[in-house]
Design an enzyme around this catalytic site. Structure first.
Site, PDB file in Angstrom:
ATOM      1  N   GLU A  45       0.867  -1.172   0.000  1.00 15.95           N
ATOM      2  CA  GLU A  45       0.000   0.000   0.000  1.00 15.95           C
ATOM      3  C   GLU A  45       0.906   1.226   0.000  1.00 15.95           C
ATOM      4  O   GLU A  45       1.655   1.454   0.952  1.00 15.95           O
ATOM      5  CB  GLU A  45      -0.902  -0.063   1.232  1.00 15.95           C
ATOM      6  CG  GLU A  45      -2.279   0.516   1.022  1.00 15.95           C
ATOM      7  CD  GLU A  45      -2.283   2.010   1.265  1.00 15.95           C
ATOM      8  OE1 GLU A  45      -3.004   2.725   0.545  1.00 15.95           O
ATOM      9  OE2 GLU A  45      -1.548   2.461   2.144  1.00 15.95           O
ATOM     10  N   SER A  46       0.839   1.988  -1.077  1.00 11.00           N
ATOM     11  CA  SER A  46       1.848   3.037  -1.275  1.00 11.00           C
ATOM     12  C   SER A  46       1.843   4.097  -0.169  1.00 11.00           C
ATOM     13  O   SER A  46       2.908   4.578   0.227  1.00 11.00           O
ATOM     14  CB  SER A  46       1.702   3.686  -2.653  1.00 11.00           C
ATOM     15  OG  SER A  46       0.364   4.057  -2.897  1.00 11.00           O
ATOM     16  N   CYS A  76       4.397  -2.735  -8.375  1.00 16.31           N
ATOM     17  CA  CYS A  76       3.063  -2.306  -7.933  1.00 16.31           C
ATOM     18  C   CYS A  76       3.134  -1.041  -7.058  1.00 16.31           C
ATOM     19  O   CYS A  76       3.460   0.020  -7.567  1.00 16.31           O
ATOM     20  CB  CYS A  76       2.360  -3.467  -7.245  1.00 16.31           C
ATOM     21  SG  CYS A  76       0.584  -3.287  -7.297  1.00 16.31           S
ATOM     22  N   ARG A 107      -2.987   5.477  -9.578  1.00 22.27           N
ATOM     23  CA  ARG A 107      -2.768   4.589  -8.444  1.00 22.27           C
ATOM     24  C   ARG A 107      -3.638   3.321  -8.421  1.00 22.27           C
ATOM     25  O   ARG A 107      -3.197   2.263  -7.972  1.00 22.27           O
ATOM     26  CB  ARG A 107      -3.002   5.397  -7.167  1.00 22.27           C
ATOM     27  CG  ARG A 107      -2.647   4.642  -5.948  1.00 22.27           C
ATOM     28  CD  ARG A 107      -2.796   5.507  -4.743  1.00 22.27           C
ATOM     29  NE  ARG A 107      -2.909   4.624  -3.607  1.00 22.27           N
ATOM     30  CZ  ARG A 107      -2.871   4.999  -2.359  1.00 22.27           C
ATOM     31  NH1 ARG A 107      -2.734   6.263  -2.063  1.00 22.27           N
ATOM     32  NH2 ARG A 107      -2.977   4.132  -1.393  1.00 22.27           N
ATOM     33  N   ILE A 134      -2.819  -6.871  -8.914  1.00 21.49           N
ATOM     34  CA  ILE A 134      -3.657  -6.803  -7.714  1.00 21.49           C
ATOM     35  C   ILE A 134      -3.870  -5.340  -7.339  1.00 21.49           C
ATOM     36  O   ILE A 134      -2.916  -4.650  -6.983  1.00 21.49           O
ATOM     37  CB  ILE A 134      -3.000  -7.553  -6.524  1.00 21.49           C
ATOM     38  CG1 ILE A 134      -2.719  -9.008  -6.908  1.00 21.49           C
ATOM     39  CG2 ILE A 134      -3.902  -7.484  -5.289  1.00 21.49           C
ATOM     40  CD1 ILE A 134      -1.867  -9.759  -5.905  1.00 21.49           C
ATOM     41  N   HIS A 170       2.981  -8.134 -10.325  1.00 23.48           N
ATOM     42  CA  HIS A 170       3.760  -8.746  -9.238  1.00 23.48           C
ATOM     43  C   HIS A 170       4.538  -9.971  -9.707  1.00 23.48           C
ATOM     44  O   HIS A 170       4.068 -11.096  -9.520  1.00 23.48           O
ATOM     45  CB  HIS A 170       2.801  -9.216  -8.134  1.00 23.48           C
ATOM     46  CG  HIS A 170       2.171  -8.117  -7.358  1.00 23.48           C
ATOM     47  ND1 HIS A 170       2.708  -7.622  -6.202  1.00 23.48           N
ATOM     48  CD2 HIS A 170       1.027  -7.432  -7.564  1.00 23.48           C
ATOM     49  CE1 HIS A 170       1.923  -6.677  -5.712  1.00 23.48           C
ATOM     50  NE2 HIS A 170       0.896  -6.539  -6.521  1.00 23.48           N
ATOM     51  N   GLU A 172       6.902 -11.324  -8.296  1.00 21.44           N
ATOM     52  CA  GLU A 172       7.279 -12.128  -7.115  1.00 21.44           C
ATOM     53  C   GLU A 172       6.172 -13.105  -6.707  1.00 21.44           C
ATOM     54  O   GLU A 172       6.387 -13.963  -5.862  1.00 21.44           O
ATOM     55  CB  GLU A 172       7.657 -11.208  -5.943  1.00 21.44           C
ATOM     56  CG  GLU A 172       6.509 -10.571  -5.165  1.00 21.44           C
ATOM     57  CD  GLU A 172       5.832  -9.397  -5.890  1.00 21.44           C
ATOM     58  OE1 GLU A 172       6.133  -9.159  -7.082  1.00 21.44           O
ATOM     59  OE2 GLU A 172       4.992  -8.736  -5.271  1.00 21.44           O
TER      60      GLU A 172
END
Ligand code: GLN
Length: 189
Positions: A45-46, A76, A107, A134, A170, A172
């Site tokens: 969450e930025s 992300c 965003r 996501i 993502h 990862e």
């Protein structure tokens, strides 16, 4: 390789780095940044990542390192952190960005209807890649020396500019280490 470890998908990146034969470090303190060759900013969450990076004194040091050429890979929320320009939501929440990469981001580009989805996309320098999105952001504009590496509909979802690499998806969360290997290649140069 350091992974900024204040919030988000930290352990997943460490696992991917290990799989790609790199040594990963969970970075919580500024001093840990002295001994790394590259840095990952994970998804999460930025607003939280930005706030916690400031509180733990990582923010300024990471900005300095990114400016002076240390390779940084943002995924992300990490992509949002790298952007020079955010959207109205970034502004409204007072989220301070690192402002390293010549991109403008939306965003939550894909909205609520498409919380998460997967798409196989052609990524320059990598080939077809399973992209997991996501609550994903997207790059609405790339300028200066920033090169787009992948697009989805009208959006840029992967980009590179000198020592900076960013994906809206993502890597990862897949079994595919090729994006991480692309980044590790940038770290060797
Ligand atoms: N859209 C989220 C944000 O604003 C990022 C989501 C993610 O990292 N999976 O921070």
């Amino acid at each position: 390789m350091g992974v900024v470890g204040v919030q988000g998908a930290v352990s997943e990146h460490l696992e991917m780095l290990a799989k790609a034969n790199a040594e990963g470090v969970w970075v919580r303190k500024k001093e840990q940044l002295n001994s790394i060759d590259g840095l990952v900013i994970p998804g999460g969450e930025s607003t939280a990542i930005s706030k916690l990076m400031s509180e733990s004194n990582l923010f300024e040091k990471v900005k300095e390192m990114g400016t002076s050429g240390t390779p940084v890979f943002g995924t992300c929320a990490g992509l949002i952190m790298l952007a020079k320009k955010g959207d109205a939501q970034v502004e409204k929440t007072g989220t301070r960005l690192l402002e390293l990469m010549d991109v403008e981001v939306n965003r939550n580009a894909f909205g609520r209807q498409r919380e998460s989805f997967e798409a196989e996309l052609e990524v320059d320098g990598v080939g077809k890649f399973p992209c997991v999105f996501i609550r994903a952001p997207a790059i609405t504009k790339a300028f200066g020396e920033c090169k787009q590496l992948a697009t989805y509909n009208k959006y840029i979802v992967a980009a590179q500019e000198r020592n900076l690499l960013a994906t809206a998806f993502h890597p990862e969360l897949t079994q595919d280490t090729r994006m991480h290997k692309l980044f590790l290649g940038m770290c060797k140069r």
